[in-house]
Design a protein around this motif. Structure first.
Motif, PDB file in Angstrom:
ATOM      1  N   VAL A 183       0.849  -1.191   0.000  1.00 40.59           N
ATOM      2  CA  VAL A 183       0.000   0.000   0.000  1.00 40.59           C
ATOM      3  C   VAL A 183       0.888   1.245   0.000  1.00 40.59           C
ATOM      4  O   VAL A 183       0.748   2.130  -0.843  1.00 40.59           O
ATOM      5  N   ALA A 184       1.790   1.303   0.949  1.00 44.46           N
ATOM      6  CA  ALA A 184       2.708   2.441   1.053  1.00 44.46           C
ATOM      7  C   ALA A 184       3.827   2.079   2.005  1.00 44.46           C
ATOM      8  O   ALA A 184       3.650   1.244   2.897  1.00 44.46           O
ATOM      9  N   HIS A 185       4.983   2.712   1.799  1.00 44.38           N
ATOM     10  CA  HIS A 185       6.035   2.581   2.791  1.00 44.38           C
ATOM     11  C   HIS A 185       6.795   3.890   2.914  1.00 44.38           C
ATOM     12  O   HIS A 185       6.706   4.776   2.059  1.00 44.38           O
ATOM     13  N   ILE A 186       7.506   4.001   4.037  1.00 42.07           N
ATOM     14  CA  ILE A 186       8.224   5.232   4.352  1.00 42.07           C
ATOM     15  C   ILE A 186       9.523   4.860   5.057  1.00 42.07           C
ATOM     16  O   ILE A 186       9.540   4.037   5.980  1.00 42.07           O
ATOM     17  N   SER A 187      10.593   5.466   4.611  1.00 43.25           N
ATOM     18  CA  SER A 187      11.887   5.204   5.239  1.00 43.25           C
ATOM     19  C   SER A 187      12.043   6.078   6.479  1.00 43.25           C
ATOM     20  O   SER A 187      11.273   7.027   6.696  1.00 43.25           O
ATOM     21  N   SER A 188      13.054   5.773   7.263  1.00 43.39           N
ATOM     22  CA  SER A 188      13.309   6.583   8.448  1.00 43.39           C
ATOM     23  C   SER A 188      13.728   8.003   8.066  1.00 43.39           C
ATOM     24  O   SER A 188      13.619   8.917   8.881  1.00 43.39           O
ATOM     25  N   ALA A 189      14.151   8.189   6.822  1.00 44.11           N
ATOM     26  CA  ALA A 189      14.492   9.525   6.327  1.00 44.11           C
ATOM     27  C   ALA A 189      13.272  10.246   5.768  1.00 44.11           C
ATOM     28  O   ALA A 189      13.376  11.408   5.360  1.00 44.11           O
ATOM     29  N   GLY A 190      12.123   9.559   5.732  1.00 44.29           N
ATOM     30  CA  GLY A 190      10.894  10.206   5.288  1.00 44.29           C
ATOM     31  C   GLY A 190      10.562  10.033   3.825  1.00 44.29           C
ATOM     32  O   GLY A 190       9.617  10.648   3.323  1.00 44.29           O
ATOM     33  N   VAL A 191      11.305   9.194   3.129  1.00 53.94           N
ATOM     34  CA  VAL A 191      11.014   8.945   1.716  1.00 53.94           C
ATOM     35  C   VAL A 191       9.832   7.981   1.620  1.00 53.94           C
ATOM     36  O   VAL A 191       9.834   6.931   2.265  1.00 53.94           O
ATOM     37  N   THR A 192       8.846   8.366   0.826  1.00 57.28           N
ATOM     38  CA  THR A 192       7.624   7.574   0.739  1.00 57.28           C
ATOM     39  C   THR A 192       7.403   7.001  -0.657  1.00 57.28           C
ATOM     40  O   THR A 192       7.936   7.500  -1.650  1.00 57.28           O
ATOM     41  N   ASP A 193       6.598   5.962  -0.690  1.00 56.77           N
ATOM     42  CA  ASP A 193       6.178   5.360  -1.956  1.00 56.77           C
ATOM     43  C   ASP A 193       4.784   4.812  -1.748  1.00 56.77           C
ATOM     44  O   ASP A 193       4.473   4.279  -0.668  1.00 56.77           O
TER      45      ASP A 193
ATOM     46  N   VAL B 226      -3.851   4.014  -4.405  1.00 52.17           N
ATOM     47  CA  VAL B 226      -4.149   4.795  -3.199  1.00 52.17           C
ATOM     48  C   VAL B 226      -3.571   6.201  -3.238  1.00 52.17           C
ATOM     49  O   VAL B 226      -3.820   6.995  -2.328  1.00 52.17           O
ATOM     50  N   LYS B 227      -2.818   6.517  -4.272  1.00 54.74           N
ATOM     51  CA  LYS B 227      -2.229   7.853  -4.367  1.00 54.74           C
ATOM     52  C   LYS B 227      -3.310   8.916  -4.351  1.00 54.74           C
ATOM     53  O   LYS B 227      -4.323   8.803  -5.039  1.00 54.74           O
ATOM     54  N   GLY B 228      -3.078   9.936  -3.548  1.00 50.25           N
ATOM     55  CA  GLY B 228      -4.052  11.022  -3.438  1.00 50.25           C
ATOM     56  C   GLY B 228      -5.134  10.777  -2.406  1.00 50.25           C
ATOM     57  O   GLY B 228      -5.884  11.696  -2.062  1.00 50.25           O
ATOM     58  N   ARG B 229      -5.237   9.536  -1.925  1.00 53.39           N
ATOM     59  CA  ARG B 229      -6.262   9.219  -0.920  1.00 53.39           C
ATOM     60  C   ARG B 229      -5.642   8.818   0.413  1.00 53.39           C
ATOM     61  O   ARG B 229      -6.192   9.122   1.473  1.00 53.39           O
ATOM     62  N   PHE B 230      -4.515   8.122   0.370  1.00 51.86           N
ATOM     63  CA  PHE B 230      -3.854   7.645   1.578  1.00 51.86           C
ATOM     64  C   PHE B 230      -2.577   8.444   1.817  1.00 51.86           C
ATOM     65  O   PHE B 230      -1.899   8.844   0.869  1.00 51.86           O
ATOM     66  N   THR B 231      -2.261   8.626   3.098  1.00 50.17           N
ATOM     67  CA  THR B 231      -1.017   9.291   3.462  1.00 50.17           C
ATOM     68  C   THR B 231      -0.321   8.489   4.542  1.00 50.17           C
ATOM     69  O   THR B 231      -0.915   8.189   5.585  1.00 50.17           O
ATOM     70  N   ILE B 232       0.932   8.149   4.293  1.00 47.04           N
ATOM     71  CA  ILE B 232       1.730   7.444   5.289  1.00 47.04           C
ATOM     72  C   ILE B 232       2.648   8.441   5.979  1.00 47.04           C
ATOM     73  O   ILE B 232       3.172   9.369   5.347  1.00 47.04           O
ATOM     74  N   SER B 233       2.816   8.265   7.275  1.00 45.15           N
ATOM     75  CA  SER B 233       3.706   9.134   8.041  1.00 45.15           C
ATOM     76  C   SER B 233       4.297   8.302   9.179  1.00 45.15           C
ATOM     77  O   SER B 233       3.856   7.180   9.440  1.00 45.15           O
TER      78      SER B 233
ATOM     79  N   ALA C 197      10.695   8.908  16.875  1.00 40.48           N
ATOM     80  CA  ALA C 197      10.931   8.842  18.319  1.00 40.48           C
ATOM     81  C   ALA C 197      10.070   7.754  18.963  1.00 40.48           C
ATOM     82  O   ALA C 197      10.461   7.171  19.982  1.00 40.48           O
ATOM     83  N   LYS C 198       8.915   7.500  18.378  1.00 40.33           N
ATOM     84  CA  LYS C 198       7.998   6.500  18.923  1.00 40.33           C
ATOM     85  C   LYS C 198       8.051   5.187  18.134  1.00 40.33           C
ATOM     86  O   LYS C 198       7.309   4.251  18.450  1.00 40.33           O
ATOM     87  N   ASN C 199       8.882   5.132  17.096  1.00 42.23           N
ATOM     88  CA  ASN C 199       8.936   3.936  16.229  1.00 42.23           C
ATOM     89  C   ASN C 199       7.534   3.537  15.771  1.00 42.23           C
ATOM     90  O   ASN C 199       7.164   2.348  15.803  1.00 42.23           O
ATOM     91  N   THR C 200       6.772   4.535  15.371  1.00 35.43           N
ATOM     92  CA  THR C 200       5.382   4.315  14.989  1.00 35.43           C
ATOM     93  C   THR C 200       5.133   4.835  13.581  1.00 35.43           C
ATOM     94  O   THR C 200       5.609   5.925  13.229  1.00 35.43           O
ATOM     95  N   VAL C 201       4.380   4.058  12.806  1.00 36.29           N
ATOM     96  CA  VAL C 201       3.994   4.465  11.470  1.00 36.29           C
ATOM     97  C   VAL C 201       2.475   4.571  11.420  1.00 36.29           C
ATOM     98  O   VAL C 201       1.770   3.807  12.108  1.00 36.29           O
ATOM     99  N   TYR C 202       1.990   5.521  10.647  1.00 38.61           N
ATOM    100  CA  TYR C 202       0.563   5.770  10.529  1.00 38.61           C
ATOM    101  C   TYR C 202       0.142   5.681   9.057  1.00 38.61           C
ATOM    102  O   TYR C 202       0.930   5.978   8.158  1.00 38.61           O
ATOM    103  N   LEU C 203      -1.107   5.321   8.858  1.00 39.49           N
ATOM    104  CA  LEU C 203      -1.670   5.347   7.515  1.00 39.49           C
ATOM    105  C   LEU C 203      -3.038   6.024   7.606  1.00 39.49           C
ATOM    106  O   LEU C 203      -3.981   5.449   8.153  1.00 39.49           O
ATOM    107  N   GLN C 204      -3.089   7.248   7.109  1.00 32.75           N
ATOM    108  CA  GLN C 204      -4.356   7.970   7.048  1.00 32.75           C
ATOM    109  C   GLN C 204      -5.030   7.609   5.732  1.00 32.75           C
ATOM    110  O   GLN C 204      -4.472   7.855   4.659  1.00 32.75           O
TER     111      GLN C 204
END
Length: 119
Positions: free
Chosen positions: A48-58, A63-70, A74-81
């Protein structure tokens, strides 16, 4: 060992929104990639999506334009809006983390959380 715990799945009507969270704990390398995959019945698991620790996303094109990964490093947590959800988004969503340590790839998965979008 690394443990991934997901939360935030559920049932939503088409056009609605959900936010998934995945918290990682354990022996984590700071340079890592976290992401979300999904698998619908009868289908293969897909990114669906991934994000590196440097913030690079794919993102997957679907889902482009509808989903946002962040992520919160500090919390080792990833989110998918997930916004503008469609019935086709119905699937089990699984969190993934991977990193390289001494050229060896370490790959970890959460237990999965169900997302159901009704029409």
């Amino acid at each position: 060992q690394v443990r991934l715990v997901e939360s935030g799945g559920g049932l939503v009507q088409a056009g609605g929104s959900l936010k998934l969270s995945c918290a990682a704990s354990g022996n984590i390398l700071s340079s890592n990639t976290m992401g979300w995959y999904r698998q619908a019945p009868g289908n293969q698991r897909e990114l669906v999506a991934h994000i590196s620790s440097a913030g690079v996303t794919d993102y997957a094109d679907s889902v482009k334009g509808r989903f946002t990964i962040s992520r919160d490093n500090a919390k080792n947590t990833v989110y998918l809006q997930m916004n503008s959800l469609e019935p086709e988004d119905t699937a089990v969503y699984s969190c993934n983390m991977f990193f390289l340590r001494f050229s060896v790839k370490y790959d970890y998965w959460g237990q999965g959380t169900q997302v159901t979008v009704s029409s």
